[in-house]
Design a protein around this motif. Structure first.
Motif, mmCIF file in Angstrom:
data_model
loop_
_atom_site.group_PDB
_atom_site.id
_atom_site.type_symbol
_atom_site.label_atom_id
_atom_site.label_comp_id
_atom_site.label_asym_id
_atom_site.label_seq_id
_atom_site.Cartn_x
_atom_site.Cartn_y
_atom_site.Cartn_z
ATOM 1 N N GLN A 172 16.652 66.959 85.229
ATOM 2 C CA GLN A 172 18.101 66.912 85.156
ATOM 3 C C GLN A 172 18.714 68.302 85.039
ATOM 4 O O GLN A 172 19.859 68.517 85.420
ATOM 5 C CB GLN A 172 18.522 66.051 83.969
ATOM 6 C CG GLN A 172 18.161 64.574 84.135
ATOM 7 C CD GLN A 172 18.455 63.780 82.884
ATOM 8 O OE1 GLN A 172 18.796 64.341 81.847
ATOM 9 N NE2 GLN A 172 18.328 62.463 82.974
ATOM 10 N N LYS A 173 17.945 69.259 84.509
ATOM 11 C CA LYS A 173 18.466 70.602 84.295
ATOM 12 C C LYS A 173 17.790 71.616 85.217
ATOM 13 O O LYS A 173 17.610 72.770 84.867
ATOM 14 C CB LYS A 173 18.260 71.018 82.840
ATOM 15 C CG LYS A 173 18.966 70.104 81.844
ATOM 16 C CD LYS A 173 18.702 70.555 80.416
ATOM 17 C CE LYS A 173 19.383 69.667 79.400
ATOM 18 N NZ LYS A 173 19.122 70.090 78.010
ATOM 19 N N SER A 174 17.397 71.150 86.394
ATOM 20 C CA SER A 174 16.601 72.000 87.272
ATOM 21 C C SER A 174 17.289 73.304 87.620
ATOM 22 O O SER A 174 16.645 74.300 87.921
ATOM 23 C CB SER A 174 16.251 71.224 88.552
ATOM 24 O OG SER A 174 17.438 70.806 89.208
ATOM 25 N N ALA A 175 18.623 73.322 87.570
ATOM 26 C CA ALA A 175 19.342 74.535 87.957
ATOM 27 C C ALA A 175 19.201 75.630 86.914
ATOM 28 O O ALA A 175 19.375 76.806 87.226
ATOM 29 C CB ALA A 175 20.811 74.203 88.170
ATOM 30 N N THR A 176 18.877 75.260 85.677
ATOM 31 C CA THR A 176 18.822 76.256 84.611
ATOM 32 C C THR A 176 17.437 76.435 84.012
ATOM 33 O O THR A 176 17.229 77.348 83.231
ATOM 34 C CB THR A 176 19.801 75.872 83.493
ATOM 35 O OG1 THR A 176 19.458 74.573 82.994
ATOM 36 C CG2 THR A 176 21.226 75.827 84.022
ATOM 37 N N VAL A 177 16.484 75.580 84.363
ATOM 38 C CA VAL A 177 15.141 75.676 83.794
ATOM 39 C C VAL A 177 14.416 76.879 84.401
ATOM 40 O O VAL A 177 14.373 77.034 85.624
ATOM 41 C CB VAL A 177 14.340 74.395 84.067
ATOM 42 C CG1 VAL A 177 12.878 74.587 83.685
ATOM 43 C CG2 VAL A 177 14.933 73.234 83.286
ATOM 44 N N PRO A 178 13.828 77.759 83.583
ATOM 45 C CA PRO A 178 13.112 78.917 84.124
ATOM 46 C C PRO A 178 11.847 78.483 84.851
ATOM 47 O O PRO A 178 11.171 77.535 84.442
ATOM 48 C CB PRO A 178 12.771 79.729 82.869
ATOM 49 C CG PRO A 178 12.770 78.728 81.760
ATOM 50 C CD PRO A 178 13.829 77.736 82.106
ATOM 51 N N ASP A 179 11.545 79.171 85.927
ATOM 52 C CA ASP A 179 10.365 78.843 86.719
ATOM 53 C C ASP A 179 9.161 79.594 86.149
ATOM 54 O O ASP A 179 8.711 80.604 86.694
ATOM 55 C CB ASP A 179 10.596 79.203 88.183
ATOM 56 C CG ASP A 179 9.434 78.768 89.061
ATOM 57 O OD1 ASP A 179 8.622 77.949 88.600
ATOM 58 O OD2 ASP A 179 9.338 79.247 90.209
ATOM 59 N N THR A 180 8.652 79.100 85.021
ATOM 60 C CA THR A 180 7.489 79.695 84.379
ATOM 61 C C THR A 180 6.369 78.671 84.304
ATOM 62 O O THR A 180 6.598 77.458 84.383
ATOM 63 C CB THR A 180 7.831 80.158 82.950
ATOM 64 O OG1 THR A 180 8.174 79.001 82.161
ATOM 65 C CG2 THR A 180 8.992 81.140 82.958
ATOM 66 N N LEU A 181 5.161 79.160 84.138
ATOM 67 C CA LEU A 181 4.027 78.248 84.043
ATOM 68 C C LEU A 181 4.148 77.359 82.812
ATOM 69 O O LEU A 181 3.833 76.166 82.858
ATOM 70 C CB LEU A 181 2.718 79.041 83.990
ATOM 71 C CG LEU A 181 1.428 78.209 83.967
ATOM 72 C CD1 LEU A 181 1.382 77.254 85.164
ATOM 73 C CD2 LEU A 181 0.215 79.126 83.968
ATOM 74 N N GLU A 182 4.619 77.924 81.706
ATOM 75 C CA GLU A 182 4.788 77.128 80.488
ATOM 76 C C GLU A 182 5.747 75.971 80.722
ATOM 77 O O GLU A 182 5.534 74.865 80.229
ATOM 78 C CB GLU A 182 5.286 78.013 79.344
ATOM 79 C CG GLU A 182 4.253 78.973 78.790
ATOM 80 C CD GLU A 182 3.961 80.145 79.716
ATOM 81 O OE1 GLU A 182 4.767 80.362 80.657
ATOM 82 O OE2 GLU A 182 2.946 80.822 79.501
#
Length: 237
Positions: A24-34
């Protein structure tokens, strides 16, 4: 809905919540492995994949298992050789490089291992289990577990898992899945063959003995097998 099914559904929903929230928050979620493994650790334990029991549903320890084994299982869920709806849903559209990243991440986690529960079966059952694990049974054409899974039962890199720190019921369920063709691997499927050769009593003996064994704090997969595999196995080199 029966209580057991309600608990299982609640556990699956609980595990899926972080993944749903991230979507739902894909626009703000950081693209990190964690962040990418957030859905995994929601069920398999915070941060490290040490394994959990949520609402009566057991999620196995994935921390420290060989990367190749973890990758193979993710592919098996994605491609239908293993059956678990939540896992299938999570990995259906994930490409191989992504699955490799997930597998590598958890293979490098080594959280503390809890002490095993005291065995609740007769000594003769444990003795039979130890025999099968350490020496196998030539009359059944079943090799020793240690012949493939390593002398310390901690697995062998790159693709053979460890067998310690697994509850008895979970091991029994996996043997049943192989026997019933619900869990499969690349041909030749060595574990399916072994599951067919072992009767229910022997499976119960193996699972009881394994569940009673402590895991050394420094247990790690062996770097290589000390001798050739005793039977052809499509999931291992």
């Amino acid at each position: 809905m029966p209580l057991s099914r309600t608990l299982r559904f609640s556990a699956l929903l609980f595990c899926a919540l972080p993944f749903m929230a991230a979507a739902q928050k894909s626009a703000t979620v950081p693209d990190t492995l964690e962040q990418r493994v957030a859905a995994c650790i929601a069920c398999h334990a915070p941060k490290d994949g040490a394994g959990t029991n949520v609402g009566g549903v057991y999620f196995p320890r994935i921390a420290g298992k060989p990367s190749g084994y973890l990758y193979n299982q993710l592919v098996n869920f994605r491609d239908g050789r293993r059956q678990y709806p939540l896992m299938t849903w999570m990995v259906t559209h994930l490409p191989d490089p992504y699955l490799h990243e997930i597998a590598d991440y958890f293979s490098n986690q080594h959280p503390p291992v809890p002490a095993p529960s005291a065995p609740i079966v007769a000594p003769a059952v444990l003795a039979r289990g130890e025999q099968l694990v350490r020496r196998g049974d030539t009359s059944l054409r079943v090799p020793a577990c240690i012949a493939c899974h390593g002398q310390q039962l901690a697995g062998v890199a790159p693709a053979i898992p460890g067998l310690l720190n697994l509850p008895r019921d979970y091991v029994n369920a996996q043997f049943g899945a192989w026997r019933n063709k619900v869990r499969r691997a690349h041909a030749p499927d060595c574990m399916a063959t072994i599951a067919e050769r072992l009767g229910p009593g022997d499976v119960a003996a193996v699972s009881a003995w394994l569940a009673a064994q402590p895991t050394p704090p420094d247990a790690r997969p062996a770097e290589r097998l000390t001798s050739p595999l005793p039977m052809a196995c499509g999931s291992a080199p």
